[in-house]
Design an enzyme around this catalytic site. Structure first.
Site, short mmCIF file in Angstrom:
data_model
loop_
_atom_site.label_atom_id
_atom_site.label_comp_id
_atom_site.label_asym_id
_atom_site.label_seq_id
_atom_site.Cartn_x
_atom_site.Cartn_y
_atom_site.Cartn_z
N GLN A 111 -30.73 -38.20 90.09
CA GLN A 111 -31.14 -38.47 91.47
C GLN A 111 -30.48 -37.52 92.46
OE1 GLN A 111 -29.67 -42.54 90.92
NE2 GLN A 111 -28.74 -42.41 92.94
N GLY A 166 -29.28 -53.77 97.73
CA GLY A 166 -28.99 -53.94 99.14
C GLY A 166 -30.14 -53.47 100.02
N GLY A 218 -20.14 -53.92 100.47
CA GLY A 218 -21.58 -54.05 100.28
C GLY A 218 -21.92 -54.36 98.83
N HIS A 219 -21.29 -53.61 97.89
CA HIS A 219 -21.52 -53.89 96.48
C HIS A 219 -21.03 -55.29 96.12
CE1 HIS A 219 -21.06 -49.33 96.32
NE2 HIS A 219 -22.25 -49.52 95.78
N HIS A 256 -17.60 -50.91 97.38
CA HIS A 256 -17.15 -51.38 98.69
C HIS A 256 -17.70 -52.78 98.90
CE1 HIS A 256 -21.21 -50.45 100.03
NE2 HIS A 256 -21.06 -49.19 99.65
N GLN A 260 -35.59 -47.59 98.49
CA GLN A 260 -35.27 -47.86 97.09
C GLN A 260 -35.75 -49.24 96.67
OE1 GLN A 260 -31.38 -46.82 94.96
NE2 GLN A 260 -31.01 -48.94 95.56
N SER A 297 -20.77 -45.71 100.05
CA SER A 297 -19.70 -45.03 99.31
C SER A 297 -19.39 -43.68 99.92
CB SER A 297 -20.11 -44.86 97.83
OG SER A 297 -20.32 -46.11 97.22
#
Length: 362
Positions: free
Chosen positions: A88, A194, A63-64, A61, A200, A233
């Protein structure tokens, strides 16, 4: 000269890596195995080119794409990985429900390359996608999602055990492990993450520092929808009703941020402002009928030190703090005819996370 060197490199390398390409029409090469990508990377190094790396699980999206744009602005070549990492996901989490949109992802990266080509001639491009199988990523043993499962894992504690890690015990073990593998494979100059996934970013920066990984970690601001919802996502599962109510997390964090800007520094004052919002909206939703409402559980709302993620009672004005939270949108109880319920018909629970940085005060 930059463009000339790019064209020469691309022409010289196209035959060497042609077997890795999905189709001859791509402006980038798709690698499934490690050795050819490493050879590709070595050739880039010999040509004195720089590599920016954007690790993703696909379902790309805006953001990526913002990460890729930043990587292209700071490097000659960008490598994007697309791999849904099983380690994960906990044993109770549905790995199979994660959206997989390969054709759409490739098309978006192609369009982005066209956009970059029309900009400054010195901008970088996406020149490779790494799309490995789990056998490539976990060559010795099948990947395990059990907390005590066998395997070669990277664990960053106690950071991995807080916030998201408290609710998802294997999540950051899986993130750190796959990122270490990807960093070793790609050997990028810089890797881009991000701010939305703030924990993370802290975990990865700690891992890179502690293990002397030679990749610089770059953090890019959260990209939001027009109404403030952080892009994810998983948003495709929300549908219109849950998406509207899901804004409660952002609104709660903004209320807490406003309290800080008004001079409040104690935990009770900052998080109290957030709790007022989440409690009010949940009460309003519970008063509606099952065909109208969208219920949720607040997993946590945190006020933490920006370096250690330790919860703080009073904000140090010289350091500021990180506000973060997670809510789990419950499945729709009852849908209406013609309603937009999102992918999965509103039956998939959706975990939303978000954060805001409370900047230090001068």
């Amino acid at each position: 000269m930059f463009s000339w060197r790019r064209s020469v490199f691309t022409a010289a390398s196209s035959l060497r890596y042609s077997s890795t390409m999905a189709t001859p029409s791509h402006s980038f090469q798709v690698f499934r195995e490690v050795p050819p990508l490493r050879q590709f990377r070595n050739d880039l190094r010999l040509s004195r080119r720089t590599v920016g790396f954007v690790p993703t699980m696909g379902a790309l999206h805006e953001g990526h794409l913002s990460l890729v744009r930043q990587a292209a602005a700071e490097n000659t070549d960008v490598v994007v990985s697309i791999y849904v990492n099983p380690t994960q996901f906990g044993v109770s989490e549905d790995l199979s429900s994660y959206p997989r949109t390969w054709d759409s992802d490739v098309a978006k990266l192609e369009e982005l390359n066209k956009e970059l080509t029309n900009q400054d001639g010195n901008a970088g491009r996406v020149t490779a996608i790494l799309a490995p199988t789990s056998k490539v990523m976990y060559p010795t043993l099948p990947p395990s999602s059990e907390p005590d499962g066998d395997g070669s894992f990277v664990t960053i504690s106690p950071l991995s055990q807080r916030l998201e890690g408290a609710s998802r015990p294997v999540f950051f073990r899986g993130v750190a492990t796959v990122c270490m593998k990807l960093f070793n494979i790609v050997m990028a100059d810089r890797a881009y993450f991000g701010q939305k996934d703030v924990q993370q970013t802290v975990v990865i920066k700690r891992m890179v520092k502690d293990f002397h990984v030679g990749t610089e970690i770059r953090i890019v601001n959260t990209v939001r929808e027009h109404d403030g919802l952080a892009m994810s996502s998983r948003n495709v599962y929300l549908g219109s009703r849950r998406r509207s109510v899901g804004l409660v997390l952002y609104e709660a964090l903004k209320a807490a941020e406003s309290a800080y800007h008004a001079g409040k520094v104690t935990r009770s004052d900052i998080l109290g402002a957030a709790t007022l919002v989440t409690d009010r909206v949940l009460s309003e939703q519970k008063a509606l009928s099952p065909a109208e409402r969208a219920l949720y559980d607040v997993d946590y709302i945190s006020l933490a030190d920006p370096d250690t993620l330790d919860e703080v009672e009073v904000i140090d004005p010289a350091k500021g703090a990180i506000l973060s939270g997670a809510v789990k949108m419950a499945p729709i109880e009852e849908s209406k005819a013609g309603e937009d319920t999102g992918l999965g018909e509103g039956k998939v629970p959706v975990r939303l996370i978000d954060n805001l940085t409370l900047q230090p005060r001068a």
